[in-house]
Design an enzyme around this catalytic site. Sequence first.
Site, PDB file in Angstrom:
ATOM      1  N   THR A  44       0.849  -1.191   0.000  1.00  0.00           N
ATOM      2  CA  THR A  44       0.000   0.000   0.000  1.00  0.00           C
ATOM      3  C   THR A  44       0.883   1.239   0.000  1.00  0.00           C
ATOM      4  O   THR A  44       2.092   1.173   0.227  1.00  0.00           O
ATOM      5  CB  THR A  44      -0.905   0.052   1.242  1.00  0.00           C
ATOM      6  N   ILE A 107       2.555  -1.375   5.139  1.00  0.00           N
ATOM      7  CA  ILE A 107       2.037  -0.039   5.417  1.00  0.00           C
ATOM      8  C   ILE A 107       3.231   0.885   5.645  1.00  0.00           C
ATOM      9  O   ILE A 107       4.231   0.488   6.245  1.00  0.00           O
ATOM     10  CB  ILE A 107       1.088  -0.032   6.635  1.00  0.00           C
ATOM     11  N   ILE A 138       6.418  -2.948   7.756  1.00  0.00           N
ATOM     12  CA  ILE A 138       6.435  -1.498   7.843  1.00  0.00           C
ATOM     13  C   ILE A 138       7.387  -0.965   6.775  1.00  0.00           C
ATOM     14  O   ILE A 138       8.569  -1.323   6.745  1.00  0.00           O
ATOM     15  CB  ILE A 138       6.886  -1.022   9.233  1.00  0.00           C
ATOM     16  N   LYS A 139       6.863  -0.108   5.904  1.00  0.00           N
ATOM     17  CA  LYS A 139       7.672   0.425   4.809  1.00  0.00           C
ATOM     18  C   LYS A 139       8.500   1.613   5.287  1.00  0.00           C
ATOM     19  O   LYS A 139       7.972   2.601   5.788  1.00  0.00           O
ATOM     20  CB  LYS A 139       6.780   0.859   3.638  1.00  0.00           C
ATOM     21  N   ILE A 140       9.806   1.495   5.113  1.00  0.00           N
ATOM     22  CA  ILE A 140      10.752   2.553   5.468  1.00  0.00           C
ATOM     23  C   ILE A 140      11.564   2.889   4.226  1.00  0.00           C
ATOM     24  O   ILE A 140      12.114   1.991   3.591  1.00  0.00           O
ATOM     25  CB  ILE A 140      11.685   2.111   6.610  1.00  0.00           C
TER      26      ILE A 140
END
EC number: 2.2.1.2
Length: 366
Positions: A44, A107, A138-140
């Site tokens: 996403t 996300i 978790i998108k970093i």
Amino acid sequence: MTDRLQALADAGVSIWLDDLSRERIETGNLAEMVEQKSVVGVTTNPTIFAGAISDGERYDEQVKKLVSDGEPVDRVIFELTTEDVRNACDVLAPVAARTADDGRVSIEVEPDLANDTERTIASARSLWKAVDRPNALIKIPATLEGLPAITAAIAEGISVNVTLIFGEGRYREVMDAYLTGLEQARDAGLDLSAIRSVASFFVSRVDSEVDSRLEEIGGDALTLRGKAAVANARVAYAAFAEVMASDRWKILAEAGANAQRPLWASTGVKNPDYPDTLYVADLVGADTVNTMPEKTLEAFADHGEVTGDEVSGRGEEARGVLDAVVAAGVDWDDVLVVLETEGVDKFKKSWSELVDTVQQQMDAQA
């Protein structure tokens, strides 16, 4: 149609859908894609959420409650998006249970934090705690400031999707950040087998930037159009294979660690002159993920062809293509700087659009 997608999966490519909405979840569409179209993951971003929230009424009740509770727009966004990701994780949970690395839903931390290490870490912790599902990612972003945040998150047992990777040099730094995080997690006594990560290497944007420069140069340089992105990804895969063969990785693997698989992102073809399945068919390889917009997924289901492994052992050949691009007059280092800068800017812009969209929904409910 699904036979072609199954062939892609059989070739070692994990098919992830680059889209999510509450409608997909509540109507059973996402579950249907998992069951019938070999989808084993979801990614996403703020643009995807903005489209989902503006297009439907399925968020109205939750928005109304949050508005009545006096929540500000950033908190409303947090609640809406984490609920969708949590529910999508539940849909994908059976996939996560039966596979080693799939069934994941990503996300993203707030894009405005791309150049702020400590706040990125704090955002990652908050999202991980709120979604509260082991199959979340978790998108970093892979900015210089994002690298230590990746290490810190992994060290705490937070699974991470590293995004916005454009070049081999930064990709190697991302892999080092992941391994360092795993080493810290191991030393802290964490269960390494519970930690997952993918490294999202952007594809189509590379061709868009390089092609425009080749067209300015003209002449023989034009023969290189449409070749840089795939070559760049193949060079990345060679770097991945090299790290996987290292003693450093073998020690971590023996301790239960999972490989950080390369994920091909931005695989929707932007140039209509190129085959619409280019960035899927030409990047088939074991231990890879391809996250596709639904349009690209349907195109491959309809006429995509799997002709075998297209990435393993092709690093040297691919590097030759990039050398030719440089020899033609393209400043490759500048390409990578421009792509990362534009990537962060686009993320920030999409976040602003999401804020505007949610604020409009809040105003309507108020």
